[in-house]
Design an enzyme around this catalytic site. Structure first.
Site, PDB file in Angstrom:
ATOM      1  N   PHE B  10      -3.985  -6.001 -10.237  1.00 12.77           N
ATOM      2  CA  PHE B  10      -3.616  -7.235  -9.533  1.00 12.77           C
ATOM      3  C   PHE B  10      -2.121  -7.496  -9.749  1.00 12.77           C
ATOM      4  O   PHE B  10      -1.705  -8.610 -10.039  1.00 12.77           O
ATOM      5  CB  PHE B  10      -4.488  -8.396 -10.049  1.00 12.77           C
ATOM      6  CG  PHE B  10      -4.586  -9.583  -9.131  1.00 12.77           C
ATOM      7  CD1 PHE B  10      -4.964  -9.438  -7.798  1.00 12.77           C
ATOM      8  CD2 PHE B  10      -4.308 -10.865  -9.603  1.00 12.77           C
ATOM      9  CE1 PHE B  10      -5.067 -10.538  -6.955  1.00 12.77           C
ATOM     10  CE2 PHE B  10      -4.405 -11.978  -8.767  1.00 12.77           C
ATOM     11  CZ  PHE B  10      -4.779 -11.808  -7.434  1.00 12.77           C
ATOM     12  N   LYS B 126      -1.036   7.278  -6.630  1.00 10.62           N
ATOM     13  CA  LYS B 126      -0.913   8.713  -6.364  1.00 10.62           C
ATOM     14  C   LYS B 126      -1.766   9.567  -7.306  1.00 10.62           C
ATOM     15  O   LYS B 126      -2.140  10.684  -6.968  1.00 10.62           O
ATOM     16  CB  LYS B 126       0.555   9.126  -6.508  1.00 10.62           C
ATOM     17  CG  LYS B 126       1.482   8.442  -5.527  1.00 10.62           C
ATOM     18  CD  LYS B 126       2.936   8.599  -5.911  1.00 10.62           C
ATOM     19  CE  LYS B 126       3.371   7.620  -6.983  1.00 10.62           C
ATOM     20  NZ  LYS B 126       3.511   6.221  -6.576  1.00 10.62           N
ATOM     21  N   GLU B 150      -3.302   5.597   2.149  1.00  8.12           N
ATOM     22  CA  GLU B 150      -2.091   5.566   2.976  1.00  8.12           C
ATOM     23  C   GLU B 150      -0.846   5.194   2.183  1.00  8.12           C
ATOM     24  O   GLU B 150       0.243   5.697   2.444  1.00  8.12           O
ATOM     25  CB  GLU B 150      -2.273   4.600   4.154  1.00  8.12           C
ATOM     26  CG  GLU B 150      -1.123   4.552   5.131  1.00  8.12           C
ATOM     27  CD  GLU B 150      -0.840   5.923   5.745  1.00  8.12           C
ATOM     28  OE1 GLU B 150      -0.053   6.690   5.142  1.00  8.12           O
ATOM     29  OE2 GLU B 150      -1.394   6.225   6.814  1.00  8.12           O
ATOM     30  N   GLY B 155       5.735   4.202   0.493  1.00  7.48           N
ATOM     31  CA  GLY B 155       5.507   2.761   0.363  1.00  7.48           C
ATOM     32  C   GLY B 155       4.752   2.078   1.486  1.00  7.48           C
ATOM     33  O   GLY B 155       5.185   1.052   1.989  1.00  7.48           O
ATOM     34  N   GLY B 207      15.024  -4.607  -9.282  1.00  5.92           N
ATOM     35  CA  GLY B 207      13.592  -4.425  -9.492  1.00  5.92           C
ATOM     36  C   GLY B 207      13.046  -3.105  -8.982  1.00  5.92           C
ATOM     37  O   GLY B 207      11.839  -2.907  -8.882  1.00  5.92           O
ATOM     38  N   ASP B 221       8.368  10.965 -10.037  1.00  7.35           N
ATOM     39  CA  ASP B 221       7.782  10.174  -8.954  1.00  7.35           C
ATOM     40  C   ASP B 221       7.832  10.950  -7.636  1.00  7.35           C
ATOM     41  O   ASP B 221       6.861  10.983  -6.878  1.00  7.35           O
ATOM     42  CB  ASP B 221       8.525   8.837  -8.812  1.00  7.35           C
ATOM     43  CG  ASP B 221       8.071   8.067  -7.585  1.00  7.35           C
ATOM     44  OD1 ASP B 221       6.939   7.564  -7.589  1.00  7.35           O
ATOM     45  OD2 ASP B 221       8.845   7.988  -6.600  1.00  7.35           O
ATOM     46  N   LYS B 225       4.560  12.716  -5.390  1.00  9.80           N
ATOM     47  CA  LYS B 225       4.395  12.467  -3.962  1.00  9.80           C
ATOM     48  C   LYS B 225       4.337  13.788  -3.180  1.00  9.80           C
ATOM     49  O   LYS B 225       3.541  13.932  -2.249  1.00  9.80           O
ATOM     50  CB  LYS B 225       5.516  11.565  -3.449  1.00  9.80           C
ATOM     51  CG  LYS B 225       5.361  10.118  -3.942  1.00  9.80           C
ATOM     52  CD  LYS B 225       6.580   9.270  -3.638  1.00  9.80           C
ATOM     53  CE  LYS B 225       6.370   7.836  -4.123  1.00  9.80           C
ATOM     54  NZ  LYS B 225       7.620   7.056  -4.138  1.00  9.80           N
ATOM     55  N   GLY B 327       9.229  -3.711   0.286  1.00  9.62           N
ATOM     56  CA  GLY B 327       8.591  -3.395  -0.992  1.00  9.62           C
ATOM     57  C   GLY B 327       7.108  -3.651  -1.039  1.00  9.62           C
ATOM     58  O   GLY B 327       6.348  -3.027  -0.288  1.00  9.62           O
TER      59      GLY B 327
END
Lengths: 344, 344
Positions: B10, B126, B150, B155, B207, B221, B225, B327
């Site tokens: 969450f 992922k 998706e 993003g 951020g 990262d 992907k 984002g």
């Protein structure tokens, strides 16, 4: 399931489609249990042919590509494209007759007739999209059939299906893009120092621009694509006349050199935006700088940037790839993709 | 049809998803006759809650965003995320627990459990895609349910659904792209004269980069992907370890200045190519010039170029849009799109 296919229009794109279908026939069978035969072909200058048991497509390709008539392949004499549709016993029609910006004819009548006879229809032709989208979609639905047009913009690269399938319940706020390759080639080559006339000659030499380049350089090809996108994506009828394009004839070598010195470029920018329910559209040369998604689209590259309420700036770009096959094969794929998505 | 939704994880994305679902509830009802309630929420540090009659989502958002615990909303005490799944009586689970590159856990167990309980699942994570795609897809099929992901790359911008729905029977030959926004921001700002440390601090301030930037700057990262795309699009399992990335720590300001003087740029290029059945992959800094589709992707823009046997170079670009919301909302849309496409 077996499909009888009618090809109305048998130019570069339709012939590339026929070859693509043949090349993909094994995977169509193995993956979707779909088979097909060509039961009707209508050409502009090389006659017409039908055979409900299947025409010899290789023979038809050979004949047309050596400038000969295909009528001898037909099981009955045919006067015109409408007779091909009526006698093909097809259940899927590909409509690729020449585009008519002002009326959408004869494509519009071809498609009405085919849908009324119970065929699915896919077209690369922008005319019937702009002049008949709502009517043809409703007619198709009333017959339990589907009308699709993936290849009408961006040369067969998925655009309509992306918005339809990959953006569920998104609200389209605006789009902008470069939709016409000829003008983009001309502007790119003028930036490299060629005159307008030299650049236009080059575009004609590589088969991109027609002998009469009016449709491209005055912005009408771009305008009908804007109209087609607005018509479909916002379900709001719009004609190229309403887009009222400005072409690139007013852009001089001096203007381009000055822009280049400032790190900018002229692009024939196509745009549409929904503002308080009104749709504002435009096709006109604009200066863009390197912060624009359109700046990097050079030569025959084309593309579109969608702004939605959820994914803000999402671009699709079909890049130029020098020396590689593109053009008709890519446009043919849009028709093929429509076919697979309808019959699978 | 009414859906009970479980939100496992969450954080920013899941909370943006909850708000997006609420914002789109009227159109979901009117267009697809779908209604929903949130019946389970599992947070990392703010407790767990279930209520088969529906939790007060606004209250849950308020509590977590003011640093408070949501356990008081629950109709029964819950020890962990697994108990939320079991007691939520959900029929759709959104899995957004923190990614674990090496094992895919705990997401993998969350998804196995949910599918076994008959839920559909969508994840932005992922880890389970890379470590369980085949297993989870097969398990979902055996239960008559669907597993989607998706939002795992780019993003939330449609990528997997584009390849699945808009490229029927196309053969993917290769892809290349920029998948990591943090490193792209750093390289872009170094080109404008900042040092690596200054650029990294900026990425952390907005951020984008985490306090420990290893996962981004060393290429992990990006590598996961690449692995996720290879795993799904070629149905060929691949781990980030197999991608074996090279990050951007070796790129100096001097190298970037020299490249700039030559009209080139360093980009952390992600690539994969199928050659004679073998798949060659890579994540490494590469020099690109203005002829590359990656050259214009600056700052937090990311994108991918697909080469197929039919449409040659087709790019999807998610552009940076300074000052606009992106984002988490965009990532949330990928999850929302999965939901709509499954339930419609």
């Amino acid at each position: 399931m077996h499909y009888n296919l009618a090809l109305i229009g048998f130019g570069n794109v339709a012939r590339a489609l026929a070859r693509l279908l043949v090349r993909k026939q094994d995977i169509l069978k193995s993956k979707h249990d779909v088979t097909f035969s060509f039961t009707g072909i209508s050409t502009g200058r090389h006659g017409h042919a039908v055979n409900p048991n299947g025409l010899d497509i290789q023979k038809a390709l050979e004949l047309v590509e050596s400038g000969k008539d295909i009528s001898a392949l037909s099981v009955k004499p045919l006067a015109d494209s409408m007779e091909v549709i009526h006698h093909s016993q097809a259940n899927f029609m590909f409509e690729n007759s020449p585009v008519n910006t002002e009326t959408g004819q004869p494509a519009l009548d071809h498609i009405r007739t085919a849908l009324n006879l119970g065929m699915h229809v896919s077209t690369a032709n922008k005319g019937p999209v702009v002049h008949g989208y709502r009517e043809l979609t409703a007619l198709a639905a009333s017959k339990g059939r589907t009308f699709r047009h993936e290849s009408a913009v961006l040369g067969g690269a998925p655009v309509f299906s992306v918005m339809r399938e990959a953006f569920p319940l998104a609200e389209l706020e605006s789009f902008k893009g470069i939709f016409n390759a000829t003008t983009n080639v001309i502007l790119s080559r003028m930036e490299s120092g060629e005159t307008y006339d030299e650049a236009l000659k080059y575009a004609q030499k590589i088969g991109l621009a027609e002998t009469d380049p009016t449709n491209d350089v005055d912005g009408w090809d771009a305008a009908i694509k804007v109209a087609a996108l607005v018509t479909v994506l916002w379900d709001t009828p719009m004609t190229p006349q309403q887009v009222n394009p400005t072409g690139i004839r007013g852009i001089t070598s001096e203007m381009i050199a000055k822009a280049k010195a400032e790190g900018k470029r002229y692009k024939l920018v196509c745009s549409a935006e929904k503002v308080n329910g009104d749709i504002k559209v435009g096709v006109a040369p604009q200066l863009v700088d390197s912060s624009s998604s359109l700046y990097g689209m050079m030569n025959s590259s084309t593309g579109i940037t969608f702004r939605t309420d959820v994914i803000i700036d999402y671009s699709i770009v079909l890049s130029e790839k020098p020396g590689m096959t593109g053009g008709p094969v890519e446009t043919a794929y849009g028709l093929f993709a429509d076919f697979v998505n309808i019959v699978k």
